[in-house]
Motif scaffolding. Structure first.
Motif, PDB file in Angstrom:
ATOM      1  N   GLU A  37      16.198  -4.141  11.107  1.00 20.51           N
ATOM      2  CA  GLU A  37      15.628  -5.247  12.019  1.00 20.51           C
ATOM      3  C   GLU A  37      14.158  -4.675  12.075  1.00 20.51           C
ATOM      4  N   GLU A  38      13.091  -5.514  12.611  1.00 18.88           N
ATOM      5  CA  GLU A  38      11.835  -5.218  12.928  1.00 18.88           C
ATOM      6  C   GLU A  38      11.619  -4.520  14.306  1.00 18.88           C
ATOM      7  N   VAL A  39      10.889  -3.387  14.348  1.00 20.67           N
ATOM      8  CA  VAL A  39      10.726  -2.907  15.733  1.00 20.67           C
ATOM      9  C   VAL A  39       9.233  -2.933  16.278  1.00 20.67           C
ATOM     10  N   SER A  40       8.338  -2.932  15.376  1.00 20.56           N
ATOM     11  CA  SER A  40       6.980  -3.304  16.034  1.00 20.56           C
ATOM     12  C   SER A  40       6.319  -3.385  14.719  1.00 20.56           C
ATOM     13  N   ARG A  41       5.005  -3.977  14.850  1.00 20.90           N
ATOM     14  CA  ARG A  41       4.080  -4.025  13.623  1.00 20.90           C
ATOM     15  C   ARG A  41       2.935  -3.035  14.304  1.00 20.90           C
ATOM     16  N   LEU A  42       2.142  -2.431  13.441  1.00 21.30           N
ATOM     17  CA  LEU A  42       0.861  -1.615  13.972  1.00 21.30           C
ATOM     18  C   LEU A  42      -0.249  -2.680  14.348  1.00 21.30           C
ATOM     19  N   LYS A  43      -0.946  -2.309  15.206  1.00 22.64           N
ATOM     20  CA  LYS A  43      -1.546  -3.366  15.915  1.00 22.64           C
ATOM     21  C   LYS A  43      -3.203  -2.521  15.600  1.00 22.64           C
ATOM     22  N   PHE A  44      -3.751  -3.193  14.551  1.00 23.15           N
ATOM     23  CA  PHE A  44      -5.136  -2.639  14.158  1.00 23.15           C
ATOM     24  C   PHE A  44      -6.302  -3.118  14.996  1.00 23.15           C
TER      25      PHE A  44
END
Length: 330
Positions: free
Chosen positions: A234-241
């Motif tokens: 499951e997805e934990v986070s997406r990098l915030k560019f």
């Protein structure tokens, strides 16, 4: 087709940060006078392995003034090494050209094998603890898991295009691969079965597995960089560019799994919060004196949480160490 064992020879800033200022430089050394083609740093930061155009493979202990070993595939072919990897327990190192790969004992310097793949072209190589499993990622999308002791091999056909990135669990049971076919795959080297398959919007550029199996990271060329929890996926986070079109040339989780550290072809190193994807610190590696070439790719990175130290190897031929303080950054 079985691998063919061959002979082998043993030879002897500008900081860009929206979060924190650039960390303090501890140390810098030249590891390759004319630049580095491929590099890896051991998980504990105690060794670097670099591929050079004139001196073959060089194994450098941390802070050493001289390489511990200099290795070559064959005389006259030192410039063809395109990927290297150090096992998680610092027991062995592997290196690959387009059609051959080799394994070396990091304690004695002894060559443990040199093999030809027979067909296809190698893109990436990784190795598990004690050299128990070597995995090759090839340009046609095929992966090969190979046991050097028994000769057993499994071919995995989960990808349809070139494999761009690989990571392996320390025990050699699982591999995370990324391909031009817009997918990242976690698969079992014992059975050849897919554990997870994730589809993205662009060609895949980088992957990383947490050494204790807590997380998987995969990034594509369209700003999709996702951290997932294992074993569920499951997805934990997406990098915030802070900017767009960030491509990664290196990625690794810290030992705790709390942080992901990445390197880029634009000289940039970044540390991210695993839980949120927040950018915590961002800076650039150095260029050689005189600024030539005018850019450098970060080839390998490690974040040592115990010593609050980041280590990097870049295509400029430099290894660099920084003292990092993330207090209050989350």
């Amino acid at each position: 087709m079985p691998f063919i064992k061959l002979s082998a020879i043993l030879l002897f800033t500008l900081a860009v940060s929206a979060c924190q200022p650039s960390p303090d430089k501890i140390h810098k050394k030249v590891h390759a006078e004319n630049g580095t083609y491929a590099a890896d740093i051991s998980d504990d930061g105690s060794y670097s392995l670099v591929s050079t155009d004139e001196t073959g493979l060089l194994l450098w202990p941390r802070y050493a003034n001289n390489a511990k070993y200099q290795w070559e595939h064959e005389e006259g072919e030192v410039s063809q090494i395109i990927d290297v990897d150090i096992a998680a327990d610092n027991s062995v190192a592997v290196a690959a050209s387009r059609y051959e790969f080799s394994m070396w004992d990091m304690k004695t310097g002894e060559n443990l094998g040199f093999w030809s793949i027979g067909n296809g072209r190698i893109q990436k190589i990784v190795v598990s603890k004690s050299g128990g499993t070597v995995v090759l990622g090839k340009r046609d999308g095929t992966q090969v898991a190979f046991n050097p002791q028994s000769g057993r091999r499994i071919e995995f056909y989960g990808h349809t295009e070139a494999v761009n990135a690989l990571d392996i669990s320390p025990n050699g049971f699982y591999v995370l691969s990324a391909s031009n076919d817009y997918t990242a795959i976690l698969w079992d080297t014992r059975s050849g079965q897919i554990v997870h398959r994730w589809e993205y919007e662009g060609r895949m550029t980088q992957v990383a597995l947490h050494p204790s199996g807590r997380y998987a990271f995969a990034a594509d060329s369209t700003d999709n960089a996702v951290i997932r929890a294992l074993p569920g996926g499951e997805e934990v986070s997406r990098l915030k560019f802070p900017d767009r079109q960030r491509i990664f040339s290196a990625a690794r989780f810290s030992e705790s799994g709390d942080y992901l550290i990445t390197g880029a072809p634009s000289r940039r190193i970044a540390i991210w919060d695993t839980a949120t994807g927040k950018l915590l610190s961002d800076w650039r590696v150095d260029l050689r004196d005189g600024g030539r070439p005018s850019n450098a790719s970060v080839l390998a990175v490690v974040f040592d949480e115990a010593e609050n130290t980041v280590v990097s190897e870049s295509s400029a031929g430099l290894v660099e160490w920084w003292e990092i303080d993330l207090t209050g950054s989350k």
